[in-house]
Design an enzyme around this catalytic site. Sequence first.
Site, PDB file in Angstrom:
ATOM      1  N   SER B  21       0.827  -1.211   0.000  1.00  0.00           N
ATOM      2  CA  SER B  21       0.000   0.000   0.000  1.00  0.00           C
ATOM      3  C   SER B  21       0.861   1.261   0.000  1.00  0.00           C
ATOM      4  O   SER B  21       1.875   1.339   0.687  1.00  0.00           O
ATOM      5  CB  SER B  21      -0.883  -0.013   1.239  1.00  0.00           C
ATOM      6  OG  SER B  21      -1.706   1.120   1.244  1.00  0.00           O
ATOM      7  N   LYS B  45      -3.687   1.938  -2.336  1.00  0.00           N
ATOM      8  CA  LYS B  45      -3.303   3.135  -1.584  1.00  0.00           C
ATOM      9  C   LYS B  45      -4.244   3.319  -0.387  1.00  0.00           C
ATOM     10  O   LYS B  45      -5.455   3.176  -0.525  1.00  0.00           O
ATOM     11  CB  LYS B  45      -3.389   4.340  -2.529  1.00  0.00           C
ATOM     12  CG  LYS B  45      -3.273   5.705  -1.859  1.00  0.00           C
ATOM     13  CD  LYS B  45      -1.914   5.925  -1.225  1.00  0.00           C
ATOM     14  CE  LYS B  45      -1.928   7.192  -0.353  1.00  0.00           C
ATOM     15  NZ  LYS B  45      -0.759   7.223   0.539  1.00  0.00           N
ATOM     16  N   GLY B  46      -3.685   3.629   0.771  1.00  0.00           N
ATOM     17  CA  GLY B  46      -4.476   3.801   1.988  1.00  0.00           C
ATOM     18  C   GLY B  46      -5.626   4.770   1.769  1.00  0.00           C
ATOM     19  O   GLY B  46      -5.443   5.851   1.200  1.00  0.00           O
ATOM     20  N   SER B  70       6.451  10.948   4.395  1.00  0.00           N
ATOM     21  CA  SER B  70       5.363  11.425   5.255  1.00  0.00           C
ATOM     22  C   SER B  70       4.250  11.957   4.356  1.00  0.00           C
ATOM     23  O   SER B  70       3.952  13.142   4.353  1.00  0.00           O
ATOM     24  CB  SER B  70       5.845  12.508   6.213  1.00  0.00           C
ATOM     25  OG  SER B  70       6.264  13.632   5.490  1.00  0.00           O
ATOM     26  N   ASN B  99      -6.719  -0.956   1.624  1.00  0.00           N
ATOM     27  CA  ASN B  99      -6.049  -0.534   2.844  1.00  0.00           C
ATOM     28  C   ASN B  99      -6.884   0.589   3.444  1.00  0.00           C
ATOM     29  O   ASN B  99      -7.034   1.640   2.837  1.00  0.00           O
ATOM     30  CB  ASN B  99      -4.626  -0.074   2.486  1.00  0.00           C
ATOM     31  CG  ASN B  99      -3.838   0.367   3.696  1.00  0.00           C
ATOM     32  OD1 ASN B  99      -4.088   1.425   4.261  1.00  0.00           O
ATOM     33  ND2 ASN B  99      -2.865  -0.445   4.098  1.00  0.00           N
ATOM     34  N   CYS B 129      -0.188   3.758  10.430  1.00  0.00           N
ATOM     35  CA  CYS B 129       0.377   4.865   9.651  1.00  0.00           C
ATOM     36  C   CYS B 129       1.045   5.855  10.593  1.00  0.00           C
ATOM     37  O   CYS B 129       0.384   6.419  11.461  1.00  0.00           O
ATOM     38  CB  CYS B 129      -0.688   5.572   8.830  1.00  0.00           C
ATOM     39  SG  CYS B 129      -0.012   6.998   7.954  1.00  0.00           S
ATOM     40  N   LYS B 164      -2.729  -4.501   9.582  1.00  0.00           N
ATOM     41  CA  LYS B 164      -1.329  -4.121   9.316  1.00  0.00           C
ATOM     42  C   LYS B 164      -0.716  -3.509  10.564  1.00  0.00           C
ATOM     43  O   LYS B 164      -1.210  -2.514  11.087  1.00  0.00           O
ATOM     44  CB  LYS B 164      -1.271  -3.133   8.148  1.00  0.00           C
ATOM     45  CG  LYS B 164       0.149  -2.767   7.726  1.00  0.00           C
ATOM     46  CD  LYS B 164       0.160  -2.063   6.375  1.00  0.00           C
ATOM     47  CE  LYS B 164       1.553  -1.670   5.945  1.00  0.00           C
ATOM     48  NZ  LYS B 164       1.556  -1.045   4.607  1.00  0.00           N
ATOM     49  N   ASN B 191       4.801  -2.132   8.934  1.00  0.00           N
ATOM     50  CA  ASN B 191       4.680  -0.796   8.372  1.00  0.00           C
ATOM     51  C   ASN B 191       6.045  -0.119   8.569  1.00  0.00           C
ATOM     52  O   ASN B 191       6.990  -0.743   9.044  1.00  0.00           O
ATOM     53  CB  ASN B 191       3.543  -0.032   9.081  1.00  0.00           C
ATOM     54  CG  ASN B 191       2.979   1.087   8.202  1.00  0.00           C
ATOM     55  OD1 ASN B 191       3.719   1.780   7.513  1.00  0.00           O
ATOM     56  ND2 ASN B 191       1.678   1.267   8.231  1.00  0.00           N
ATOM     57  N   THR B 192       6.138   1.149   8.226  1.00  0.00           N
ATOM     58  CA  THR B 192       7.439   1.819   8.295  1.00  0.00           C
ATOM     59  C   THR B 192       7.867   2.099   9.732  1.00  0.00           C
ATOM     60  O   THR B 192       7.046   2.217  10.630  1.00  0.00           O
ATOM     61  CB  THR B 192       7.389   3.144   7.528  1.00  0.00           C
ATOM     62  OG1 THR B 192       6.290   3.906   8.018  1.00  0.00           O
ATOM     63  CG2 THR B 192       7.221   2.910   6.044  1.00  0.00           C
TER      64      THR B 192
END
Lengths: 257, 303
Positions: B21, B45-46, B70, B99, B129, B164, B191-192
């Site tokens: 995503s 894409k979210g 970001s 997502n 996120c 996620k 996730n990141t």
Amino acid sequence: MEYLQGTYRVTKIRPGCMCDYTIACPDIAAISKAGQFVHIRVPGFTLRRPISICEVDRQAGTLRILFDIRGEGTKVLAQTKEGDLLDVMGPLGNGFELLDADKKAIVVGGGIGVPPMLETAKSYGKNATAILGFRSSDKIVLTDDFTAQGSRVMLCTDDGSAGHHGLVTDLLKQRFEEELPDIVYACGPKIMLKFVAQMCAQHGVRCQVSLEERMACGVGACLGCATPIRQEDGSVTYLHVCKNGPVFDAERVVFDD
Amino acid sequence: MTNLKVNIAGVELKNPVITASGCFGFGREYECMYPLSRLGGISLKGMTFQEKLGNPPPRIAETPSGMLNSVGLQNPGVEHFLQYDMPYLSQQDTVKIANIAGSCVEDYCALAERLSESEIDMFELNISCPNVKQGGAAFGTSCENASHIVREVRKYAKKPMIVKLSPNVTDIASIAQAVEAEGADAVSLINTLLGMRIDINTRRPILHNNVGGLSGPAIFPVAVRMVWQVANRVKIPVIGMGGIEKWQDAIEMMMAGANAIQIGAAMFYNPKAPIEVIDGMEQWLKDNGIKDINEIVGTVKPW
């Protein structure tokens, strides 16, 4: 959208103060337009480097690009030698909107914003004026190329070491006093674009600018390279330099964010 | 015949490779590179219920072997998506994973309810996120919050639901267990990782949001470790991601315990990475006489 990605050979490197590469990529060249860019992979780096197309030669099947060493990535890219392969994606983005060749155009380029103006001015031949600004005389590129394709060149430098000692907007004002063009195209630092756009608005001259932003995917998938753009209803949204740009109508660009 | 098919919570994917995503838009941007039908799935894409403008630029900063972003969940909102993007996606023979994100639990529920009527195949609940001020990771960094949101969204989500997970926690496996207990059908991670870069000349953070999510090969070992830890603690399928760039990474991630994998940042430098990973995995299985990719899942032999 239509673009290609693959490895292509650098066939010529011209000497000069910027890296000046000619890349044999007939399939990309066949669909490239003034103002579009290519996205070049740098081994060892996560982000490709977006570089605007300086010249398209469809017959030879080549693109010409110029770039400056700005950081670690371009430093690596600058080590390329004639005959080396580069991983290129392109053409990307929307180019400048070109009018009929008998219209009068002014292209304004500042520093690394100069290269994309060469292909843009080309289609106007003698009807193009190129106002080109550089930091100093040792940073000058492409002025002979503009002259060779018939453009009138008006040169300025920040330190006065060549041409007019001052800003591109001084020369733009001078040119406007002689004759108003049908369109102005500009690429360079955002502050320069802001004043070029203001002057065009004051004179009722149409203006398109090419913007830069930190970019990842290059194709509109990641939404990284956002830039604030005014919509028709006056509200501001974030569009993306890679897919919606890099060329925008100047009146829609929000310069003070 | 080598079998590359995997089954995640009752949904069959033709291969275990999913585009991550936020790195693949709604698919269209890459259709000229390869048919989307080659992919096991696309994590879209979210999305939020209402349109979201996202964060001011700069949104991107390069880092050693990776990058920070970001973006802040910029997206056109669910109705725009259903009108303009879903019809296109419906024609693509691949698994479509929505997502879903929001700033409050009600947003997630409304979105899950609306998308349950669509041709979306699965949900990926984004509770991780790092780039939005409200919601996002706040839902995913404690067992209590994660349990609560999964329990609520579960009532409205009529499709299999992946959750996620954020790596910015003390014990990711306990969060995975918490969401499993509330009815998550699968988990995806990582996730990141929250990061920051500063321009030493201006003393300004490079990202306008000051901080952002780190992705790319730099985070791969962290992702492998977390997938391994989570896979050992839950029974539901695990989708592994974080820095995968080549087929060897995908095999490694599956050996750590992932039933499928996602590829994200690698596509920025190599848009064909998902296809190369699929082809490379298949060849490796053949070369090693393995008939079914599922046989390698979780086969790491820890010391």
